[in-house]
Design an enzyme around this catalytic site. Structure first.
Site, mmCIF file in Angstrom:
data_model
loop_
_atom_site.group_PDB
_atom_site.id
_atom_site.type_symbol
_atom_site.label_atom_id
_atom_site.label_comp_id
_atom_site.label_asym_id
_atom_site.label_seq_id
_atom_site.Cartn_x
_atom_site.Cartn_y
_atom_site.Cartn_z
ATOM 1 N N HIS A 145 0.718 -1.373 0.134
ATOM 2 C CA HIS A 145 0.025 0.168 0.004
ATOM 3 C C HIS A 145 0.847 1.089 0.104
ATOM 4 C CE1 HIS A 145 -3.433 2.609 1.464
ATOM 5 N NE2 HIS A 145 -2.411 3.287 2.241
ATOM 6 N N GLY A 193 22.921 23.555 1.177
ATOM 7 C CA GLY A 193 22.357 22.512 2.205
ATOM 8 C C GLY A 193 20.756 22.485 2.239
ATOM 9 N N ALA A 194 20.368 21.613 3.193
ATOM 10 C CA ALA A 194 19.063 21.592 3.847
ATOM 11 C C ALA A 194 18.575 22.787 4.488
ATOM 12 C CB ALA A 194 18.665 20.450 4.523
ATOM 13 N N GLU A 195 19.612 23.356 5.471
ATOM 14 C CA GLU A 195 19.330 24.585 6.179
ATOM 15 C C GLU A 195 19.951 25.872 5.515
ATOM 16 O OE1 GLU A 195 18.523 24.476 10.641
ATOM 17 O OE2 GLU A 195 20.217 23.165 10.398
ATOM 18 N N VAL A 204 27.504 25.694 -1.689
ATOM 19 C CA VAL A 204 26.754 24.601 -1.551
ATOM 20 C C VAL A 204 25.374 25.039 -0.935
ATOM 21 C CG1 VAL A 204 26.701 22.301 -0.366
ATOM 22 C CG2 VAL A 204 28.763 23.203 -1.080
ATOM 23 N N GLY A 253 -8.317 15.693 10.016
ATOM 24 C CA GLY A 253 -7.637 16.731 9.285
ATOM 25 C C GLY A 253 -8.198 17.960 8.530
ATOM 26 N N ALA A 303 -1.524 6.650 9.171
ATOM 27 C CA ALA A 303 -0.842 5.635 10.055
ATOM 28 C C ALA A 303 0.760 5.877 9.676
ATOM 29 C CB ALA A 303 -1.290 4.253 10.063
ATOM 30 N N ASP A 345 22.181 15.270 13.813
ATOM 31 C CA ASP A 345 22.218 14.989 12.239
ATOM 32 C C ASP A 345 23.434 14.438 11.588
ATOM 33 O OD1 ASP A 345 20.728 15.033 9.813
ATOM 34 O OD2 ASP A 345 21.459 16.976 9.202
ATOM 35 N N ASP A 353 -6.401 6.924 0.388
ATOM 36 C CA ASP A 353 -6.570 5.599 0.213
ATOM 37 C C ASP A 353 -7.397 5.462 -0.889
ATOM 38 O OD1 ASP A 353 -4.629 5.415 2.194
ATOM 39 O OD2 ASP A 353 -5.984 4.402 3.554
#
Length: 565
Positions: free
Chosen positions: A121, A362-364, A360, A187, A146, A465, A304
């Site tokens: 699923h 990065g994520a932050e 660079v 939700g 879930a 991290d 779903d």
């Protein structure tokens, strides 16, 4: 697995019946590979609606028993010709519901004399977006009732890069709405109430690319109860607004961390919570800000539905990935990383290394690399609420400066901190290393990381991290102060392995937190290494040599806490 299937007419494609019933949605669909996009998938769904509270497994199973025959009949009536295969959701989900669907699928496959296909699923949620988007090998964020996962395809399977460590995102929101007294599903009601709310501070928990919702839900309940009981709490509208801002920002941040780790510039959203407009807005803004592409399927494919089961079922039939009836038992704990992805090539991978040059992303932060110094700027994230963004940028900048220096004092190779500006989120470091560990993985370097983490854990703090992107490798310069155990040389003569980016770190004496450090590194190996299992053994063996055995014992517990272990 069996690859036998009935031969179809040579001049047409496949027509697959899909059946979904993992929890609340009794759904059937027919997918015709020859039809136009708008007519290719017919879906009929009858959703279970509890009278009060959340989903009751027994009631949901009874609903499946009543509704599945009807939705299947409707779907078959809409099919323009014979069915070539029957695909069903084999798991994960509620056992009683899955067994009802499995029984129906087996009976239909035998009656129609067609192959049976057992579909995961969660993988179906990911694949429908990947196929519709046309992306090559994206990072996939699944946000459903879930579950909450961040995944990427590598070496024949979807690898879990990050996931919830307690409850699924939709279930977490539902727990709050049940506390308020609202009916399932919660939700849409939170989304509606949030339109009239203002921001109030709630917890924000990201651990590498994992996340936790239990703390924020408890705080949300307390904030609501305080106001209801005449105290200083928040209105339900304010709590709903803040829940969305924090929870969805957490999901967006870990998705961006996964993009940064893997080097991918493609993100796909899946799962029912993805119907929330604010979540999609955040993800789109994040991708726009970093120059990545984002795709969210039509809402009927996010919740779903049997359409995604039928579409993936067709891919599996083409790959010969069908299943014998006697081997088709359902699996309520069927994880996406257990699936052998037969319909994709082994050479495909979410991990793409690019030459970032002197800047660079990065994520932050954006990192400017000079000859001797590195300047790291935590720029504002437009997807986050300004109050939350300012708090995270300031606090993480301060923590990174302090813990980078503290690790160095305990003998762990880290860059020297030259300057820090918390208000602007700017740090200036010594330039260290010549490459990220993800590009230069060796067993001894991985062992170095384990020793370094053991050293900072012994000193009473975590990295937060420690991914293969947040470790630098390269030539040695002057040795740091102290810490002989963490200064053992790599097998490569004259090299050092450095830890960088301590922005998610914090002081703690809890073995659980130390175990999470190890778990984050393990997951990053799964997403970036060809021989992840062997490297993981090297990592844990090295930690066992110098670290606390209780941390490794707790790691086993943490691994078992992920969804559907």
């Amino acid at each position: 697995m069996s690859s036998e299937r009935r031969t179809t007419d040579a001049d047409r494609g496949l027509r697959v019946l899909g059946i979904e019933g993992t929890a609340w949605a009794a759904s059937a669909a027919v997918y015709d590979t020859d039809a136009s996009d708008s007519d290719a998938v017919f879906i009929e769904t009858d959703a279970y609606q509890p009278e009060s509270g959340g989903i009751h497994p027994r009631e949901a199973a009874e609903h499946m028993s009543d509704a599945i025959p009807e939705v299947v009949e409707t779907a078959l009536a809409a099919a323009d010709g014979e069915i070539d295969a029957v695909a069903f959701s084999r798991g994960p989900g509620l056992g009683p519901c899955l067994r009802t669907v499995g029984t129906a699928a087996r009976a239909l496959a035998q009656t129609l004399d067609v192959p049976l296909v057992g579909v995961n699923h969660m993988v179906a949620h990911l694949e429908i977006g990947r196929q519709q988007s046309g992306f090559d090998s994206p990072v996939c964020l699944n946000a459903s009732g879930a579950n909450a996962h961040v995944l990427g395809y590598r070496n024949g399977r979807y690898r879990v890069l990050g996931e919830t460590m307690d409850t699924g995102v939709g279930n977490a929101i539902d727990k709050f709405t049940r506390h308020v007294g609202w009916s399932h599903p919660g939700g849409p009601k939170v989304e509606e109430a949030a339109r009239d709310g203002e921001y109030t501070e709630l917890p924000y928990v990201v651990k590498g690319m994992d996340f936790s919702f239990s703390g924020i839900m408890s705080a949300a309940k307390d904030a609501y109860d305080g106001r209801r009981n005449g105290g200083d709490g928040a209105t339900v509208e304010d709590v709903c607004f803040s829940l969305q801002e924090n929870v969805f920002a957490m999901l967006t941040e870990v998705a961006e961390r996964a993009l940064s780790l893997t080097g991918s510039d493609e993100l796909v959203l899946g799962g029912g919570v993805g119907q929330n407009a604010r979540l999609r807005e955040m993800l789109r803004e994040m991708c726009d800000q970093r120059g990545a592409e984002f795709y969210a399927p039509d809402p009927r494919f996010l919740r779903d539905n049997a359409g995604m089961i039928a579409v993936l079922g067709a891919e599996m039939v083409r790959a010969g990935d069908t299943i014998a009836v006697e081997e088709s038992a359902v699996d309520p704990n069927f994880r996406p990383d257990q699936v052998d992805v037969s319909w994709r090539g082994d050479d495909e991978s979410v991990a793409v290394w690019r030459d970032d040059g002197s800047e660079v992303k990065g994520a932050e932060a954006t990192v400017e690399i000079g000859d001797q110094r590195v300047t790291k700027r935590r720029l504002p994230k437009s997807y986050r609420h300004p109050d939350l963004d300012a708090r995270l940028r300031r606090d993480r900048t301060v923590l990174e400066a302090r813990l980078t220096s503290e690790a160095r004092r305990h003998g762990v190779p880290t860059p020297v901190v030259y300057d820090v500006d918390p208000r602007e989120g700017v740090l200036v470091f010594e330039r260290v290393g010549e490459a990220d560990l993800r590009e230069e993985l060796t067993p001894e370097r991985v062992r170095d990381v384990a020793r370094h983490l053991a050293a900072i854990h012994a000193a009473g703090f975590v990295h937060g991290d420690p991914t293969t992107r947040n470790v630098r490798v390269g030539r040695r310069s002057a040795p740091p102060q102290g810490g002989a155990d963490s200064e053992r040389r790599s097998s490569e003569q004259g090299e050092r392995t450095y830890l960088i980016d301590f922005g998610l770190g914090y002081n703690t004496d809890d073995a659980e937190d130390y175990a999470m450090d190890l778990h984050v590194f393990d997951q990053s190996l799964a997403g970036t290494a060809d021989d992840a299992a062997a490297l993981r053994r090297e990592f844990e063996d090295a930690y066992a040599e110098v670290g606390d055995s209780a941390v490794l014992e707790r790691l086993r517990e943490v691994e078992g806490r992920g969804r559907y272990q």
